[in-house]
Design a protein around this motif. Structure first.
Motif, PDB file in Angstrom:
ATOM      1  N   TRP A 175       1.175  -0.732  -0.105  1.00  0.00           N
ATOM      2  CA  TRP A 175      -0.058  -0.412  -0.417  1.00  0.00           C
ATOM      3  C   TRP A 175       0.461   1.266  -0.311  1.00  0.00           C
ATOM      4  O   TRP A 175       0.262   2.466  -0.379  1.00  0.00           O
ATOM      5  CB  TRP A 175      -1.158   0.230   0.993  1.00  0.00           C
ATOM      6  N   ALA A 179      -1.290   3.145  -2.336  1.00  0.00           N
ATOM      7  CA  ALA A 179      -2.392   4.084  -1.638  1.00  0.00           C
ATOM      8  C   ALA A 179      -2.449   5.501  -1.809  1.00  0.00           C
ATOM      9  O   ALA A 179      -0.962   6.280  -1.075  1.00  0.00           O
ATOM     10  CB  ALA A 179      -3.289   3.751  -0.198  1.00  0.00           C
ATOM     11  N   ARG A 184      -5.834   6.357   1.876  1.00  0.00           N
ATOM     12  CA  ARG A 184      -5.695   5.372   2.317  1.00  0.00           C
ATOM     13  C   ARG A 184      -6.453   5.015   3.431  1.00  0.00           C
ATOM     14  O   ARG A 184      -6.205   3.174   3.595  1.00  0.00           O
ATOM     15  CB  ARG A 184      -4.327   6.118   3.457  1.00  0.00           C
ATOM     16  N   LEU A 404       1.330   4.588   7.547  1.00  0.00           N
ATOM     17  CA  LEU A 404       1.867   4.808   5.953  1.00  0.00           C
ATOM     18  C   LEU A 404       1.866   6.213   5.853  1.00  0.00           C
ATOM     19  O   LEU A 404       2.411   7.211   4.949  1.00  0.00           O
ATOM     20  CB  LEU A 404       0.999   4.390   5.380  1.00  0.00           C
TER      21      LEU A 404
END
Length: 484
Positions: A175, A179, A184, A404
């Motif tokens: 991701w 993303a 996200r 993230l």
């Protein structure tokens, strides 16, 4: 360069870039859906043994040390149907069963950090794919291992844990390349919601398979589904948008441009500043705290239903799954809400992550404590435990994807670190809870709920104080400052 104070809450994607690409039939949402099915199987393969074990053990072996509470009257409305009794039975005592159930986590904790590191080197596709494939193969071998002896079964379960240990870090790593920052919450909530759905389906379905067929088919059916999923995953998925064969040019440019200032090109991992990062430790504490409640309920909720509330086995399977169905719904909805607040309402990322974590940890703590004080009111007991677990779904758009936000390039490694700590509650939480409920009294279970709620509250407060929504300076080569 640092933006002016007034620009603090400006959404990331206001910078010049291609227009947002529709979600329908897009490569990134196809990845999310296939990952959802993958994590459905990850949890189905994880929890199926806890249901099948009831049928695998000779009745007089496990019940010797269990005392059923007589506080609540028997509660059953299920029509008795003759059950299948052809499955092999084993004379494993309670301690042996504990080792069998716990062995998964001893394998699972070993591959967390190596999984994150390997994903950053070889890509998450192969690692996640073969992690689930390996777990599925060992699941198919479980009946054979049980026949060979308890040592073989423990070894097979530990090997399953090794396979599953790489799955979450590998997905987080993927991701980081797939993303867009303002999607996200939506994309990750869809993919990880499969875990809750796997629990929802596998708990009652495993019970029904044991009841009407034979416990061996619990392992054969879910194992075969895992192998089937692996073929689709290897065929349809790519590590990055650049490598995808059928992605549109517009979507590829949209994803790459949205991530251009967030990824690092340096080859070495900045271990020292990473491990000294307070925002990372905020995630560690929150992840550990949340999992204490989650694993305690996952492993002991059926026991609470049976021994205190006196539901029979068939009702128990469906009612035990109900809280996780609520959690699944909450994960999907909260992911949409979180990104809506960030993109449309200009809420900062750190504000959304902290608020959703507080709701997802303080709410469950309150309802969990309340569940211990409603006596034999079955409806309220089920409702409170369901609400508690459902609200926990907010955490998926809180601390759970904060890796993230603070270091997209190292998200897989960060998740490996936090999930290593967060696996410890799976190993010790249920053991402590079991030791506190020898007599299965309401007061003993209240203590279990108190402990879980207290740990949840501490984790929520720590995260609210020290979490961040900004890409950390050690995470980007040629550091470009972001408020996001």
């Amino acid at each position: 360069m640092e933006p002016e104070e007034g620009e603090d809450r400006t959404p990331l994607l206001k910078e010049p870039q291609p227009n947002t690409v529709p979600a329908c039939c897009s490569a990134r949402y196809n990845l999310a859906l296939l990952a959802c099915f993958g994590f459905f199987l990850v949890y189905a393969l994880r929890v199926n043994l806890s249901v099948a074990l009831v049928d695998m053990v000779e009745p007089n072996t496990s019940s010797a040390k269990n005392v059923t509470s007589s506080v609540c009257p028997e509660h059953s409305s299920t029509i008795n149907v003759p059950r299948n009794t052809t499955g092999e039975k084993y004379s494993w005592d309670a301690e042996t069963q504990g080792w069998i159930l716990g062995s998964f986590f001893y394998g699972y904790i070993i591959t967390q950090i190596p999984g994150g590191y390997l994903a950053s080197r070889i890509g998450g596709k192969l690692l996640l794919g073969f992690g689930i494939f390996g777990t599925s193969v060992f699941t198919l071998l479980t009946p054979l291992a049980a026949n060979l002896g308890v040592g073989y079964l423990i070894a097979v379960r530990a090997l399953e844990g090794l396979g599953e240990g790489v799955t979450f870090p590998a997905m987080h790593s993927m991701w980081s390349s797939w993303a867009p920052p303002l999607e996200r919450s939506k994309l990750l909530s869809i993919s990880y919601a499969g875990a809750q759905l796997g629990t929802v389906v596998s708990l009652p379905l495993s019970g029904l398979i044991c009841y009407y067929m034979n416990w061996v088919y619990v392992f054969y059916i879910f194992g075969a589904l895992g192998v089937l999923w692996w073929f689709f995953w290897m065929l349809l998925v790519s590590d990055t948008p650049e490598m995808h064969r059928s992605i549109s040019h517009a979507e590829r440019e949209y994803i790459l441009s949205s991530l251009k200032d967030q990824l690092s090109t340096q080859k070495s991992v900045p271990w020292r500043p990473m491990l000294g990062s307070l925002p990372l430790w905020a995630i560690v504490v929150a992840h550990f705290s949340y999992n204490w409640t989650f694993y305690t309920l996952l492993t002991l909720l059926p026991t609470y239903m049976k021994e205190i509330l006196r539901f029979d086995a068939q009702e128990n399977g469906f009612l035990s799954a109900l809280p996780y169905f609520g959690c699944w719904l909450c994960i999907i909805l909260s992911g949409q809400i979180a990104d809506y607040l960030r993109e449309k309402q200009n809420f900062s990322t750190v504000c959304v992550r902290k608020c959703f974590t507080l709701i997802g940890m303080v709410g469950p703590a309150l309802f969990l404590v309340a569940a211990g004080f409603i006596g034999c009111n079955y409806a309220l007991a089920v409702a409170f435990v369901t609400i508690s677990t459902t609200l926990g779904g907010f955490c998926t758009s809180g601390y759970s994807i904060n890796h993230l936000d603070i270091a997209p390039s190292y998200a897989g490694i960060l998740l490996g670190i936090t999930n290593s700590f967060a696996t410890i509650p799976g190993m010790v939480g249920p053991v402590i809870a079991k030791s506190l409920t020898h007599n299965n009294t309401v007061e003993e279970w209240q203590m279990v709920f108190y402990i879980a709620a207290s740990i949840n509250l501490f984790g929520a407060i720590f995260f609210a104080l020290f979490a961040s929504g900004e890409v950390q300076d050690w995470a980007v080569s040629g550091y470009h400052f972001h408020r996001n």
